[in-house]
Design an enzyme around this catalytic site. Structure first.
Site, PDB file in Angstrom:
ATOM      1  CE1 TYR A   2       6.562  -2.061   3.007  1.00 28.32           C
ATOM      2  CE2 TYR A   2       8.274  -1.825   1.516  1.00 28.32           C
ATOM      3  CZ  TYR A   2       7.391  -2.754   2.062  1.00 28.32           C
ATOM      4  OH  TYR A   2       7.297  -4.022   1.740  1.00 28.32           O
ATOM      5  CE  LYS A  27       7.366  -5.474   4.839  1.00 30.48           C
ATOM      6  NZ  LYS A  27       6.239  -6.130   5.120  1.00 30.48           N
ATOM      7  CG  ASN A  40       3.392   3.837  -5.467  1.00 29.49           C
ATOM      8  OD1 ASN A  40       3.181   5.238  -5.891  1.00 29.49           O
ATOM      9  ND2 ASN A  40       2.460   3.242  -4.811  1.00 29.49           N
ATOM     10  CB  SER A  42      10.897  -6.026   1.595  1.00 26.53           C
ATOM     11  OG  SER A  42      11.137  -5.023   0.576  1.00 26.53           O
ATOM     12  CG  LEU A  73     -11.964  -6.483   2.806  1.00 18.43           C
ATOM     13  CD1 LEU A  73     -13.152  -6.512   2.430  1.00 18.43           C
ATOM     14  CD2 LEU A  73     -10.837  -7.501   2.057  1.00 18.43           C
ATOM     15  CG  ASN A 104      11.707  -5.960  -7.389  1.00 19.80           C
ATOM     16  OD1 ASN A 104      12.890  -6.000  -6.553  1.00 19.80           O
ATOM     17  ND2 ASN A 104      11.149  -4.518  -7.800  1.00 19.80           N
TER      18      ASN A 104
HETATM   19  P1  NAD Z   1      -1.508  -5.895  -0.588  1.00 15.51           P
HETATM   20  O1  NAD Z   1      -1.651  -4.616  -0.352  1.00 15.51           O
HETATM   21  O2  NAD Z   1      -1.876  -6.390  -1.892  1.00 15.51           O
HETATM   22  O3  NAD Z   1      -1.783  -6.890   0.565  1.00 15.51           O
HETATM   23  C1  NAD Z   1      -1.660  -6.564   2.051  1.00 15.51           C
HETATM   24  C2  NAD Z   1      -3.088  -6.558   2.697  1.00 15.51           C
HETATM   25  O4  NAD Z   1      -3.003  -6.346   3.959  1.00 15.51           O
HETATM   26  C3  NAD Z   1      -4.059  -5.946   1.942  1.00 15.51           C
HETATM   27  O5  NAD Z   1      -5.221  -6.867   1.533  1.00 15.51           O
HETATM   28  C4  NAD Z   1      -4.977  -5.173   3.157  1.00 15.51           C
HETATM   29  O6  NAD Z   1      -6.039  -5.001   3.119  1.00 15.51           O
HETATM   30  C5  NAD Z   1      -4.277  -5.984   4.294  1.00 15.51           C
HETATM   31  N1  NAD Z   1      -3.951  -5.129   5.571  1.00 15.51           N
HETATM   32  C6  NAD Z   1      -3.251  -3.920   5.592  1.00 15.51           C
HETATM   33  N2  NAD Z   1      -3.361  -3.549   6.958  1.00 15.51           N
HETATM   34  C7  NAD Z   1      -4.133  -4.507   7.712  1.00 15.51           C
HETATM   35  C8  NAD Z   1      -4.552  -4.398   8.915  1.00 15.51           C
HETATM   36  N3  NAD Z   1      -4.181  -3.765   9.761  1.00 15.51           N
HETATM   37  N4  NAD Z   1      -5.259  -5.654   9.369  1.00 15.51           N
HETATM   38  C9  NAD Z   1      -5.655  -6.470   8.411  1.00 15.51           C
HETATM   39  N5  NAD Z   1      -5.441  -6.181   7.085  1.00 15.51           N
HETATM   40  C10 NAD Z   1      -4.718  -5.464   6.646  1.00 15.51           C
HETATM   41  O7  NAD Z   1       0.245  -6.125  -0.442  1.00 15.51           O
HETATM   42  P2  NAD Z   1       1.177  -7.390  -1.135  1.00 15.51           P
HETATM   43  O8  NAD Z   1       1.776  -6.794  -2.287  1.00 15.51           O
HETATM   44  O9  NAD Z   1       0.357  -8.344  -0.891  1.00 15.51           O
HETATM   45  O10 NAD Z   1       2.140  -7.520  -0.004  1.00 15.51           O
HETATM   46  C11 NAD Z   1       2.067  -8.561   1.069  1.00 15.51           C
HETATM   47  C12 NAD Z   1       3.225  -8.255   1.938  1.00 15.51           C
HETATM   48  O11 NAD Z   1       4.295  -8.428   1.473  1.00 15.51           O
HETATM   49  C13 NAD Z   1       3.270  -6.895   2.700  1.00 15.51           C
HETATM   50  O12 NAD Z   1       3.675  -6.950   4.285  1.00 15.51           O
HETATM   51  C14 NAD Z   1       4.228  -6.120   1.738  1.00 15.51           C
HETATM   52  O13 NAD Z   1       5.016  -5.213   2.666  1.00 15.51           O
HETATM   53  C15 NAD Z   1       5.316  -7.264   1.528  1.00 15.51           C
HETATM   54  N6  NAD Z   1       6.057  -7.109   0.385  1.00 15.51           N
HETATM   55  C16 NAD Z   1       5.612  -6.868  -0.784  1.00 15.51           C
HETATM   56  C17 NAD Z   1       6.400  -6.665  -1.868  1.00 15.51           C
HETATM   57  C18 NAD Z   1       5.618  -6.044  -3.316  1.00 15.51           C
HETATM   58  O14 NAD Z   1       6.271  -5.577  -4.044  1.00 15.51           O
HETATM   59  N7  NAD Z   1       4.409  -6.271  -3.500  1.00 15.51           N
HETATM   60  C19 NAD Z   1       7.749  -6.569  -1.835  1.00 15.51           C
HETATM   61  C20 NAD Z   1       8.227  -6.896  -0.519  1.00 15.51           C
HETATM   62  C21 NAD Z   1       7.532  -7.179   0.558  1.00 15.51           C
HETATM   63  N1  UFG Z   2      10.525   2.533 -12.157  1.00 15.06           N
HETATM   64  C1  UFG Z   2      10.270   3.308 -13.382  1.00 15.06           C
HETATM   65  N2  UFG Z   2       9.062   3.762 -13.526  1.00 15.06           N
HETATM   66  C2  UFG Z   2       7.900   3.370 -12.847  1.00 15.06           C
HETATM   67  C3  UFG Z   2       8.124   2.722 -11.677  1.00 15.06           C
HETATM   68  C4  UFG Z   2       9.435   2.117 -11.383  1.00 15.06           C
HETATM   69  O1  UFG Z   2      11.244   3.557 -14.179  1.00 15.06           O
HETATM   70  O2  UFG Z   2       6.705   4.103 -13.110  1.00 15.06           O
HETATM   71  C5  UFG Z   2      11.553   1.898 -12.092  1.00 15.06           C
HETATM   72  C6  UFG Z   2      12.101   2.279 -10.707  1.00 15.06           C
HETATM   73  O3  UFG Z   2      12.767   3.420 -10.668  1.00 15.06           O
HETATM   74  C7  UFG Z   2      13.079   1.088 -10.429  1.00 15.06           C
HETATM   75  C8  UFG Z   2      12.412  -0.156 -11.105  1.00 15.06           C
HETATM   76  O4  UFG Z   2      11.361   0.245 -12.184  1.00 15.06           O
HETATM   77  O5  UFG Z   2      14.420   1.159 -10.973  1.00 15.06           O
HETATM   78  C9  UFG Z   2      11.455  -1.049  -9.936  1.00 15.06           C
HETATM   79  O6  UFG Z   2      10.777  -0.362  -9.368  1.00 15.06           O
HETATM   80  P1  UFG Z   2       9.637  -0.742  -8.418  1.00 15.06           P
HETATM   81  O7  UFG Z   2       8.933   0.436  -7.710  1.00 15.06           O
HETATM   82  O8  UFG Z   2       8.577  -1.568  -9.430  1.00 15.06           O
HETATM   83  O9  UFG Z   2      10.109  -1.699  -7.291  1.00 15.06           O
HETATM   84  P2  UFG Z   2      11.512  -1.311  -6.247  1.00 15.06           P
HETATM   85  O10 UFG Z   2      12.518  -2.113  -6.513  1.00 15.06           O
HETATM   86  O11 UFG Z   2      11.575   0.369  -6.164  1.00 15.06           O
HETATM   87  O12 UFG Z   2      10.622  -1.580  -4.757  1.00 15.06           O
HETATM   88  C10 UFG Z   2      10.089  -2.879  -4.694  1.00 15.06           C
HETATM   89  C11 UFG Z   2       8.906  -2.816  -3.822  1.00 15.06           C
HETATM   90  C12 UFG Z   2       9.151  -2.218  -2.422  1.00 15.06           C
HETATM   91  C13 UFG Z   2      10.363  -2.937  -2.068  1.00 15.06           C
HETATM   92  C14 UFG Z   2      11.644  -3.047  -2.689  1.00 15.06           C
HETATM   93  C15 UFG Z   2      12.682  -3.729  -2.215  1.00 15.06           C
HETATM   94  O13 UFG Z   2       7.957  -2.028  -4.349  1.00 15.06           O
HETATM   95  O14 UFG Z   2       7.990  -2.399  -1.512  1.00 15.06           O
HETATM   96  O15 UFG Z   2      11.257  -3.544  -3.972  1.00 15.06           O
HETATM   97  O16 UFG Z   2      13.641  -3.706  -3.104  1.00 15.06           O
HETATM   98  F1  UFG Z   2      10.780  -2.262  -0.601  1.00 15.06           F
END
Ligand code: NAD
Ligand code: UFG
Length: 340
Positions: free
Chosen positions: A150, A154, A199, A124, A33, A180
């Site tokens: 980050y 991966k 973010n 990712s 959590l 995404n």
């Molecule tokens: P999230 O932060 O909502 O979920 C991750 C969960 O992992 C959280 O509930 C957190 O409490 C738990 N966690 C973190 N460290 C932990 C630990 N040491 N032990 C137990 N629990 C732990 O993120 P998400 O968006 O659901 O992403 C899930 C996975 O997908 C992540 O590995 C993330 O890097 C990957 N991913 C996400 C995106 C995205 O844009 N959301 C894109 C590409 C990859």
């Molecule tokens: N963007 C804005 N304003 C914001 C946020 C984002 O203009 O407030 C733009 C960014 O510049 C980018 C696009 O929206 O051009 C998408 O941005 P995101 O941050 O939503 O997504 P990213 O593609 O940058 O990143 C995502 C995940 C990362 C992952 C990556 C892999 O958040 O975890 O994709 O491509 F590593």
């Protein structure tokens, strides 16, 4: 099949658990959590109507993890747990290497000790770096490091899991490279609940719609794209969840060894196209301002999705409009996310 889901209380984890439970899988969640709330697990139970075992533990705690494996006897693991904030990883790289790499080492060790041979890993699109031009294919040559710690975690995780698969022919691993993820379950009961200022683009836009943010800051409109803003492959989180169910089917069929798949739609949308789609879904203008570029952003990223379609029989079905409507429903019904 019983599946242990690390990070199952998070954004993608909750949606995947609901999908798996709906398909008859048993689910055990392990989450500390650190970036999620107990209410998220409750909502998974509510939506699925199923009892879901939940352990609030750190995946890096090997003893606790071993106890859970011995008690629950899962046949497969989906490993979502980890930190994911790109900017924070630049400021605090060791926090990311410790959590994202360290816990995977612990998990793989405990899986080995307990004879669990099947893992799906959340990777990712960031692993592709900026070397290749889209559409990005799984067989692209990957860089040695990504454009942030980050992303590099991966790459390291992918390599560690690949090495485990090479070391043990009975070990099965599916690396899923998400593009995404956007959207929420259509019930509006689960969704993305970012801590602090979002973010990512979609959560920032929906918080602007409900008045929690003044305006969207568009990071750059001078990229070499048709409207000058960056292009990404946005995929509905429920489609993404179904991609995990498709990956588990590989384990049920027998040894699949190491597999790598992109999970995206294969279509790119610019920041301005996403904003327009949200305006239409919200039925209102959304204020925005054009700011400078954000460090590390690539002009364009979208997936080649043919391999996942061919081998998993999976493809994304939902549209950008679905993503906007569902994100807004979640945000409006839960203006403070899961609350405190
Ligand atoms: P999230 O932060 O909502 O979920 C991750 C969960 O992992 C959280 O509930 C957190 O409490 C738990 N966690 C973190 N460290 C932990 C630990 N040491 N032990 C137990 N629990 C732990 O993120 P998400 O968006 O659901 O992403 C899930 C996975 O997908 C992540 O590995 C993330 O890097 C990957 N991913 C996400 C995106 C995205 O844009 N959301 C894109 C590409 C990859
Ligand atoms: N963007 C804005 N304003 C914001 C946020 C984002 O203009 O407030 C733009 C960014 O510049 C980018 C696009 O929206 O051009 C998408 O941005 P995101 O941050 O939503 O997504 P990213 O593609 O940058 O990143 C995502 C995940 C990362 C992952 C990556 C892999 O958040 O975890 O994709 O491509 F590593």
């Amino acid at each position: 099949m019983k599946v242990l889901v690390t990070g199952g209380a998070g954004y993608i984890g909750t949606h995947t658990c609901v999908t798996l439970l709906g398909q008859g899988y048993e689910v055990v969640i392990v989450d500390n959590l650190s970036n999620s709330k107990p209410a998220a697990v409750e909502r998974v139970r509510e939506l699925s109507g199923k009892d879901v075992a939940f352990y609030q533990e750190d995946v890096g705690d090997e003893q606790a993890l071993r106890d859970i494996f011995q008690k629950e006897k899962p046949q497969a693991v989906i490993h979502f747990a980890g930190y994911k904030a790109v900017g924070e990883s630049v400021e605090q790289p060791l926090k990311y290497y410790e959590n994202n790499v360290g816990i995977t080492v612990a998990l793989l060790k405990v899986m080995g000790q307990c004879g669990v041979k099947n893992i799906v890993f959340s990777s990712s699109a960031t692993v592709y770096g900026d070397v290749e031009n889209p559409p990005l294919r799984e067989d692209a040559k990957l860089p040695h490091h990504a454009n942030c710690p980050y992303g590099t975690t991966k790459l390291i995780n992918e390599q560690m899991i690949t090495d485990c698969a090479h070391a043990d022919p009975a070990f099965n691993a599916v690396l899923l490279r998400y593009f995404n993820p956007v959207g929420a379950h259509e019930s509006g009961r689960i969704g993305e609940d970012p801590a602090g200022t979002p973010n990512n683009l979609a959560p920032y836009i929906v918080q602007t719609v409900v008045g929690k943010r003044d305006k969207l800051h568009v990071f750059g409109n001078d990229y070499p794209t048709p409207d000058g803003t960056c292009i990404r492959d946005y995929i509905h989180v429920v489609d993404l969840a179904e991609g995990h169910a498709a990956a588990l089917k590989l384990f049920e069929k027998g040894g699949c060894g190491l597999r790598v798949y992109n999970l995206g739609t294969g279509r790119g949308h610019s920041v301005m196209e996403v904003l327009k789609a949200f305006c239409e879904a919200a039925g209102q203008e959304i204020p925005y301002v054009i700011d400078g570029r954000r460090d590390g952003d690539l002009p364009e990223s979208y997936a080649d999705v043919s391999k996942a379609k061919r081998e998993l029989g999976w493809e994304a079905k939902k549209t950008l409009q679905d993503m906007c409507v569902d994100s807004l429903r979640w945000q409006r019904q839960n203006p403070d996310g899961y609350g405190d």
